[in-house]
Every structure is written in structure tokens, then in C-alpha cells.
Scaffold this motif. Sequence first.
Motif, short mmCIF file in Angstrom:
data_model
loop_
_atom_site.label_atom_id
_atom_site.label_comp_id
_atom_site.label_asym_id
_atom_site.label_seq_id
_atom_site.Cartn_x
_atom_site.Cartn_y
_atom_site.Cartn_z
N ARG A 197 -58.99 18.76 -20.43
CA ARG A 197 -57.94 17.75 -20.50
C ARG A 197 -56.81 18.21 -21.42
N MET A 198 -57.13 19.00 -22.44
CA MET A 198 -56.10 19.50 -23.35
C MET A 198 -55.14 20.42 -22.60
N TYR A 199 -55.68 21.29 -21.77
CA TYR A 199 -54.82 22.16 -20.97
C TYR A 199 -54.00 21.36 -19.97
N GLN A 200 -54.62 20.31 -19.42
CA GLN A 200 -53.90 19.48 -18.45
C GLN A 200 -52.75 18.74 -19.11
N GLU A 201 -52.98 18.23 -20.33
CA GLU A 201 -51.90 17.53 -21.03
C GLU A 201 -50.76 18.47 -21.40
N LEU A 202 -51.10 19.70 -21.81
CA LEU A 202 -50.05 20.68 -22.10
C LEU A 202 -49.25 21.01 -20.85
N SER A 203 -49.96 21.14 -19.72
CA SER A 203 -49.26 21.41 -18.46
C SER A 203 -48.35 20.26 -18.07
N SER A 204 -48.82 19.04 -18.23
CA SER A 204 -47.98 17.88 -17.90
C SER A 204 -46.76 17.81 -18.82
N GLY A 205 -46.95 18.10 -20.10
CA GLY A 205 -45.82 18.09 -21.02
C GLY A 205 -44.79 19.15 -20.67
N VAL B 233 -39.61 28.12 -25.47
CA VAL B 233 -40.59 27.07 -25.18
C VAL B 233 -41.80 27.67 -24.47
N HIS B 234 -41.56 28.56 -23.52
CA HIS B 234 -42.66 29.22 -22.82
C HIS B 234 -43.47 30.08 -23.77
N LEU B 235 -42.79 30.76 -24.70
CA LEU B 235 -43.51 31.58 -25.68
C LEU B 235 -44.37 30.71 -26.59
N SER B 236 -43.83 29.60 -27.05
CA SER B 236 -44.62 28.68 -27.89
C SER B 236 -45.80 28.12 -27.13
N MET B 237 -45.60 27.79 -25.86
CA MET B 237 -46.70 27.30 -25.04
C MET B 237 -47.78 28.37 -24.87
N ILE C 148 -44.21 20.35 -17.68
CA ILE C 148 -43.53 19.91 -16.46
C ILE C 148 -42.44 18.89 -16.79
N HIS C 149 -42.75 17.95 -17.67
CA HIS C 149 -41.76 16.95 -18.06
C HIS C 149 -40.61 17.59 -18.83
N PHE C 150 -40.92 18.60 -19.64
CA PHE C 150 -39.85 19.33 -20.34
C PHE C 150 -38.92 20.00 -19.33
N THR C 151 -39.49 20.62 -18.30
CA THR C 151 -38.67 21.28 -17.28
C THR C 151 -37.76 20.29 -16.57
N ASN C 152 -38.29 19.11 -16.26
CA ASN C 152 -37.46 18.09 -15.61
C ASN C 152 -36.34 17.60 -16.54
N ALA C 153 -36.66 17.43 -17.83
CA ALA C 153 -35.62 17.02 -18.78
C ALA C 153 -34.59 18.13 -18.96
N LYS C 154 -35.03 19.38 -18.91
CA LYS C 154 -34.11 20.51 -19.04
C LYS C 154 -33.13 20.55 -17.88
#
Length: 207
Positions: free
Chosen positions: A116-124, A89-93, A126-132
Motif C-alpha cells: 500500500r505504501m508503494y501504491q500511495e506513492l504512485s497515486s501521489g 521530483v522523479h529523482l526524489s521519488m 500521478i496527481h502531481f503529474t496532473n497538477a503539473k
Amino acid sequence: AMAANEIHNGDVQEMDVRLSQGKRSGQITRRRDLHKKQAMTLGRAIPSLQEGCSTSQTFGESGFETSYVVKKFPTPAEVGALEASPDRVHLSMTWMIKTMTIVQPMLSTPPPIQSRMYQELSSGYIHFTNAKKVSDVPFPFPYAQLLAIMLIVFSIMLPIYIAAFTKSYILGPLLTFMAFHGIACINRAAVILENPFGKDMDDISLE
């Protein structure tokens, strides 16, 4: 697809599969041994990918045989990098951010909007990490066993208490049934919520 696969095939999902398919003698295992077994089998295999529209995404019966629909299939070099990477996931990001940075001078979008595009990717991410965290950290085993023992003791003592309290042949069994099954259903709901990204009917869909 990499993020959905990581969440869907977390440690808790692996434990659920072992619970439903494996022998009772092999239910208790250390997380280190679990990861070692995954690395020797399907742990390093990337999920099955196919080109298509996102609306055609479906999930199979097995959480470990899921095919993900992507807009464009990765190149052989990218597939090799994903297979060798410990954090796909980090590699894809990283690839996404690098591509956005390369094409940034060619875009007519103002820089504040591009940020804003970078901010949305960062927020996504973060949410992935919490779900993980939810998909990888199981409920403490001693605590779960203690709750099971307390539920058994509760089921034994509850009819005696209600019979002494109501002294009724009709109200006593009715209250006992309602109280015990209410607590049992709450416990069952807690077991289901322990792995909210599985394949059960009440789980959160990753489609």
C-alpha cells in the motif's frame, strides 16, 4: 518540497510574473525561449530548504523565493544530484522507493500492507503529474484574445439591445450593469483559474 516547487513555479506562474512586472513588449514569448531563460537564471537552482516541522511552512510574497520546511536537510551529494537532475521530483521519488525497498526486510509489517505504501506513492506521483499539466499549460493565447474581443463587442451592443428591449430609464441601466458585470466577473474568474497554484487569495495553497 520538490513537487510543490515544480507546481508553484510552473510556466503559467512565470507568465503571470512577466505580465505584472515586465514590459508589454516582452509579454509574448515562445516556451522554448522561456525555459532557456530560466536555465540561465534561477531555473536550475533548488528551492531554499530548512529543517523543521511541517506546521511552520509559510510562503513569501514572491513565488520564486519560497523556502520549504523539510524534516532533514539533504546531504551535499544529494544537493548536487538535485541540481544536476532535469526531473527532481522523479529523482526524489526514486530515492524514496529505493530506501523503502532496502528497509523492507527489516519491517514487521505484512507485505500486503507494505504494498500500500508503494501504491500511495504512485497515486501521489500521478496527481502531481496532473497538477503539473495545469501549472505548465497556459490557456491558448488566440482563444483568450478572441474572448476579449467578443467581450468588448458585447459591452458595446448590450446597452443598445437592453435600451430597445426595456425602453426604461431605470430598468435599462440596471439590467445593463448587472448583465455586463456578470459576464466580466465570469471572465475574471476564468483568468484566475488559469493559474490555480499562484499566490493570489483565491489560489490553491501548497502549504
